[in-house]
Design a protein around this motif. Structure first.
Motif, PDB file in Angstrom:
ATOM      1  N   GLN A   1       0.808  -1.217   0.000  1.00  0.00           N
ATOM      2  CA  GLN A   1       0.000   0.000   0.000  1.00  0.00           C
ATOM      3  C   GLN A   1       0.846   1.274   0.000  1.00  0.00           C
ATOM      4  OE1 GLN A   1      -0.373  -2.827   1.956  1.00  0.00           O
ATOM      5  NE2 GLN A   1      -2.233  -2.596   3.204  1.00  0.00           N
ATOM      6  N   ILE A   2       1.932   1.269   0.771  1.00  0.00           N
ATOM      7  CA  ILE A   2       2.762   2.473   0.885  1.00  0.00           C
ATOM      8  C   ILE A   2       3.406   2.800  -0.464  1.00  0.00           C
ATOM      9  CG2 ILE A   2       4.796   3.474   2.000  1.00  0.00           C
ATOM     10  CD1 ILE A   2       4.092   1.821   4.487  1.00  0.00           C
ATOM     11  N   ASP A   3       3.940   1.767  -1.124  1.00  0.00           N
ATOM     12  CA  ASP A   3       4.563   1.989  -2.435  1.00  0.00           C
ATOM     13  C   ASP A   3       3.540   2.529  -3.427  1.00  0.00           C
ATOM     14  OD1 ASP A   3       6.962   1.160  -1.517  1.00  0.00           O
ATOM     15  OD2 ASP A   3       6.925  -0.828  -2.445  1.00  0.00           O
ATOM     16  N   VAL A   4       2.343   1.960  -3.400  1.00  0.00           N
ATOM     17  CA  VAL A   4       1.301   2.374  -4.345  1.00  0.00           C
ATOM     18  C   VAL A   4       0.939   3.843  -4.140  1.00  0.00           C
ATOM     19  CG1 VAL A   4      -1.167   2.116  -4.865  1.00  0.00           C
ATOM     20  CG2 VAL A   4       0.306   0.100  -4.762  1.00  0.00           C
ATOM     21  N   ILE A   5       0.725   4.267  -2.895  1.00  0.00           N
ATOM     22  CA  ILE A   5       0.345   5.652  -2.609  1.00  0.00           C
ATOM     23  C   ILE A   5       1.453   6.613  -3.044  1.00  0.00           C
ATOM     24  CG2 ILE A   5      -0.241   7.304  -0.790  1.00  0.00           C
ATOM     25  CD1 ILE A   5      -2.477   5.323  -1.345  1.00  0.00           C
ATOM     26  N   ILE A   6       2.723   6.253  -2.754  1.00  0.00           N
ATOM     27  CA  ILE A   6       3.844   7.118  -3.135  1.00  0.00           C
ATOM     28  C   ILE A   6       3.921   7.266  -4.651  1.00  0.00           C
ATOM     29  CG2 ILE A   6       6.375   7.262  -3.178  1.00  0.00           C
ATOM     30  CD1 ILE A   6       6.338   5.932  -0.383  1.00  0.00           C
TER      31      ILE A   6
END
Length: 544
Positions: A456-461
């Motif tokens: 999720q963190i990679d996707v949002i960034i």
């Protein structure tokens, strides 16, 4: 409560429970978050299904947010408010129910930090209202026009994706049907009354066998087995009265003293029914539909006259037949004239599985059409019905508004970025609430990535970077197969503008309503009623 003399003052009834301030607020917030968490895993095309079994053993398998929440027996008052959000979203838009509930839960979760920091709930609600108004403005700015059939089909495809409606070919087939149905019933101003798109289902065949009927399908059989099974160029009479001898308004008795008069009485009754059928035949009617009963003798005369007859139809069926064929619903048989008759290319009784059904087709300008769903099991066709209901509403509101936004989390990321900038321009404590609102928007792409098994963190960034560094960044959503940001207009993933604006507004309203509650007073529940009957042991009251 205590007075000046430190004596307790009893105000509430004994047994009443009361929680105040932060205790009440956090209790309500936890209940709302629990509801949001219950449907969160169903969001998006990679979302999972829920199986719900009620107290009598009926099973519902679905990933439709509002259906899940309706089936849940929610008791907490704050949780019920969140359930109402889903119902409102479903009524207004037909889709986006899970989005609105998850968003409401996240807005309340973000508010917890502010409450702990002693920011007053009124300040939080003011900030949320300002953010919601700005969010609607931004959504209108990033929306694009949708007037052609290709865009409408894309809206339907996006709505159906993730529902259990078969493979891509089934999805495309259903979308074609939905767009045609919506355009059939649209009025001159482009408004679509989806009540005129009837959905009829029968177990059997496969999803690909689903088709559109330019008319009405009625799940009824002919009242007499010897009636004609088909009527070409049909003239249709529609009644909301019974085709039988009328009963008197008040109780009445007829006394016959002469036995020979009994035959005269029966003969007159029979003649009255024959006159009724003769009048129908004189108008040119070849098919009769009524919401009430048809007397056996009337059935006999209709059969002899070669007229098809159907009885005990639902009011909705009667109204749909009238809209599709142009017939006028008559309250008296004798009032029927040739002008009251509707027309259809064909009325035919077909066997579908073990049952007979009436197909009214070939209507010239039908304002009521039917989507006839087929599927292998009852659970499959029920889920297809729910999916089609949602898609019909989304196509309808797209036809009405003519505006769409990119899907797959693109508008939420754009809102998060722009609202964060907007917060800096506001100042004051409301700025803190607007920043939390902007942060809450990220829950939708976060959940989409979570349900797809992505980081999720990679996707949002990656999505934030794509939105800030591309000219068309506002259209970039998450490709749930690769995890990369992609222009969703090019990928044909779009949603109606109204779905997003309604979700933002309704989620904000319920979050504000829950935040403004600082005192919960719950009366003691009444004890269960004693069992009916006499005293224990069956003795009369008062005896040992």
């Amino acid at each position: 409560m205590y007075g000046n003399s430190n004596q307790p003052i009893i105000v509430l009834k004994e047994g009443t429970q009361r929680s105040k301030d932060k205790e009440a607020q956090f209790s309500n917030i936890d209940a709302a978050k629990a509801v949001a968490d219950s449907v969160r895993s169903t969001l998006g095309p990679k979302g999972m299904d829920k199986m719900m079994v009620n107290s009598i053993g009926d099973v519902v398998i679905t990933n439709d947010g509002v259906t899940i929440l309706k089936e849940l027996d929610v008791q907490h008052p704050a949780a019920k408010m969140v359930v109402e959000v889903a119902k409102t979203q479903d009524t207004e838009c037909g889709d986006g129910t899970t989005t609105s509930v998850v968003l409401a839960g996240e807005l309340l979760k973000q508010s917890e930090d502010l409450i702990n920091a002693n920011v007053h709930p009124t300040v939080i609600t003011n900030g949320y209202n300002m953010a919601a108004a700005e969010a609607v403005k931004i959504l209108n700015e990033i929306a694009v026009d949708a007037k052609n059939d290709k865009m409408l089909k894309t809206v339907s495809d996006t709505s159906l994706t993730g529902k259990d409606v078969g493979d891509d070919s089934d999805l495309s087939h259903l979308s074609d049907i939905i767009v045609k149905a919506a355009k059939f019933v649209a009025d001159e101003d482009g408004r679509v009354d989806t009540k005129n798109i009837r959905i009829t289902k029968k177990v059997g065949g496969v999803i690909a066998d689903t088709y559109l009927v330019q008319g009405v399908v009625i799940d009824k059989e002919l009242v007499h087995s010897r009636m004609p099974k088909i009527s070409k160029d049909a003239k249709i009479a529609v009644f909301n009265c019974g085709l039988e001898v009328k009963k008197t308004e008040i109780d009445a008795q007829i006394q016959i003293t002469d036995p020979s008069r009994m035959n005269d009485f029966l003969a007159e009754e029979e003649a009255g029914m024959k006159r009724m059928v003769d009048h129908i035949k004189e108008t040119g009617a070849t098919v009769v539909f009524t919401s009430k009963a048809i007397d056996e003798l009337v059935q006999h005369y209709l059969t002899k006259a070669g007229i098809m007859g159907y009885r005990r139809l639902k009011e909705s069926d009667i109204e749909s037949i009238a809209k599709a064929t142009g017939a006028t619903i008559c309250g008296e048989v004798n009032e029927l004239t040739e002008k009251d008759l509707g027309t259809a290319g064909c009325v035919e009784e077909k066997r579908v599985g073990e049952d007979g059904m009436a197909f009214i087709t070939g209507c010239k300008n039908p304002k009521a059409v039917t989507i006839f769903i087929r599927g292998g099991t009852e659970h499959v066709i029920e889920e297809v019905e729910r999916a089609i209901n949602d898609a019909v509403r989304t196509v309808g509101i797209t036809l009405e508004d003519g505006k769409v936004v990119a899907g797959a989390g693109a508008p939420e990321i754009e809102l998060g970025i722009r609202l964060a900038k907007f917060a800096a321009s506001v100042g004051g404590r409301e700025q803190l609430a607007i920043e939390k609102f902007a942060k809450a928007m990220e829950v939708i792409p976060w959940t989409l990535a979570e349900n797809a098994g992505l980081d999720q963190i990679d996707v949002i960034i990656k999505m934030k970077s794509a939105h800030e560094n591309n000219k068309d960044g506002k259209y970039f959503g998450i490709d749930l197969d690769s995890g990369e940001p992609v222009n969703m207009l090019d990928k044909n993933v779009i949603e109606p503008l109204r779905v997003k604006t309604q979700a933002v507004n309704s989620a904000t309203e319920v979050a504000n309503m829950i935040l403004r509650i600082d005192d919960v007073i719950a009366a003691r529940r009444a004890p269960p009623a004693p069992p009916q009957g006499g005293a224990p042991g069956g003795m009369p009251p008062g005896m040992m």
